[in-house]
Design an enzyme around this catalytic site. Structure first.
Site, mmCIF file in Angstrom:
data_model
loop_
_atom_site.group_PDB
_atom_site.id
_atom_site.type_symbol
_atom_site.label_atom_id
_atom_site.label_comp_id
_atom_site.label_asym_id
_atom_site.label_seq_id
_atom_site.Cartn_x
_atom_site.Cartn_y
_atom_site.Cartn_z
ATOM 1 N N HIS A 279 107.189 -42.537 73.179
ATOM 2 C CA HIS A 279 105.978 -42.283 72.389
ATOM 3 C C HIS A 279 106.030 -43.067 71.073
ATOM 4 O O HIS A 279 105.085 -43.788 70.732
ATOM 5 C CB HIS A 279 105.864 -40.780 72.106
ATOM 6 C CG HIS A 279 104.618 -40.389 71.377
ATOM 7 N ND1 HIS A 279 103.547 -39.770 71.996
ATOM 8 C CD2 HIS A 279 104.251 -40.526 70.071
ATOM 9 C CE1 HIS A 279 102.589 -39.559 71.106
ATOM 10 N NE2 HIS A 279 103.002 -39.998 69.932
ATOM 11 N N GLU A 280 107.152 -42.939 70.349
ATOM 12 C CA GLU A 280 107.261 -43.633 69.059
ATOM 13 C C GLU A 280 107.378 -45.142 69.252
ATOM 14 O O GLU A 280 106.872 -45.921 68.434
ATOM 15 C CB GLU A 280 108.450 -43.093 68.269
ATOM 16 C CG GLU A 280 108.383 -41.603 67.960
ATOM 17 C CD GLU A 280 107.103 -41.177 67.248
ATOM 18 O OE1 GLU A 280 106.509 -42.010 66.528
ATOM 19 O OE2 GLU A 280 106.678 -40.024 67.424
ATOM 20 N N HIS B 155 103.924 -46.645 69.398
ATOM 21 C CA HIS B 155 103.325 -46.887 68.085
ATOM 22 C C HIS B 155 103.949 -48.117 67.416
ATOM 23 O O HIS B 155 103.254 -48.992 66.892
ATOM 24 C CB HIS B 155 103.544 -45.680 67.169
ATOM 25 C CG HIS B 155 102.769 -44.456 67.552
ATOM 26 N ND1 HIS B 155 101.410 -44.468 67.804
ATOM 27 C CD2 HIS B 155 103.165 -43.163 67.715
ATOM 28 C CE1 HIS B 155 101.003 -43.258 68.110
ATOM 29 N NE2 HIS B 155 102.047 -42.443 68.072
ATOM 30 N N ASP C 232 97.812 -37.728 66.742
ATOM 31 C CA ASP C 232 97.228 -39.072 66.879
ATOM 32 C C ASP C 232 95.749 -38.982 67.220
ATOM 33 O O ASP C 232 94.926 -39.737 66.695
ATOM 34 C CB ASP C 232 97.952 -39.851 67.989
ATOM 35 C CG ASP C 232 99.439 -39.994 67.729
ATOM 36 O OD1 ASP C 232 99.828 -40.026 66.557
ATOM 37 O OD2 ASP C 232 100.193 -40.083 68.716
#
Length: 257
Positions: A63-64, A67, A139
């Site tokens: 997930h990170e 980004h 988000d």
């Protein structure tokens, strides 16, 4: 490293750094203490005691990484500062980026790229696991707010034009907490909804295309996060350029009791 901080926030940062230095039996506050205090004040306290399963850690890492990779690939984003899978504040992981100086205006291209970055976590989960979690809630809230402001307040939609839709911020009216006052018709409301969704959908599509095009880099960033837990912007740049970290950080140590 503290653009946009108020005087009170700066004072809080110095106090936190002083407490950290005292706990470490230091005679003076150093850059590491200021850095850690800044991250705490801006993004929340680390919660190392939160026990995550290996599956949750892997999901958070991808997930990170989603980004982080988009911040590096897009040209209108602020520089990447740090990405971590250590729980901080309400989040299981954090991707932190900082403007190089105080900013008072937001350009349309910057906001469009911010929307793409916001989609990165969900897109990376979907691509890697063919499934999604509720970790993208923040988000989604952020992206919805940006899209709504672009359409309703900032005149950044060609379809809706240079018109403010809804009451200005701070306007006082009855039943404020029950419904948002509207100064436009139901058909216009539908067009606003469609325009906001268009912005989000286009950002999602662009994020998916970029991440699929750089899937090997996504995997490398996620695996490095699983190994080191925290990477700074230079580590991500090295992965994007060389496929691996050239100057790896120290391996994480267990917290001192």
């Amino acid at each position: 490293g503290t653009p946009g901080f108020s005087g009170a926030e700066l004072a809080n940062l110095i106090n936190e750094a002083a407490l950290l230095a005292a706990r470490r039996n230091l005679k003076a506050i150093g850059t590491p203490e200021l850095e850690e205090a800044r991250d705490k004040v801006r993004w929340g306290r680390e919660r190392r005691s939160l026990a995550l399963t290996d599956k949750e850690k892997e999901n958070t890492a991808y997930h990170e990484a989603g980004h982080a990779i988009l911040i590096e690939l897009l040209e209108n984003t602020d520089p990447l500062h740090k990405v971590t899978i250590i729980p901080r504040g309400p989040s299981l992981g954090s991707t932190m980026w900082l403007p190089e100086q105080d900013k008072f205006n937001h350009r349309k291209n910057e906001l469009l790229d911010d929307l793409v970055v916001a989609m990165g976590g969900r897109v990376a989960e979907q691509i890697q696991f063919n499934d999604v979690t509720n970790g993208a809630m923040g988000d989604i809230r952020q992206a919805t707010g940006i899209a709504r402001s672009m359409v309703c307040a900032w005149g950044m939609s060609e379809r809706m034009g240079m018109i403010e839709y809804g009451e200005p911020e701070g306007a006082v009216f009855l039943a404020r907490d029950i419904a948002r006052a509207r100064n436009y018709s139901e058909p216009t409301a539908q067009q606003i909804d469609e325009e906001e969704k268009r912005l989000i959908d286009e950002a999602f599509g662009k994020a998916r295309h970029l991440i699929l095009s750089h899937k090997d880099k996504l995997d490398a960033i996620a695996q490095a996060l699983l190994e080191y837990e925290t990477l700074d912007g230079n580590h991500i740049k090295e992965i994007m350029e060389h496929g691996r970290i050239m100057n790896p950080p120290q391996s994480p140590k267990p917290p001192t009791p």
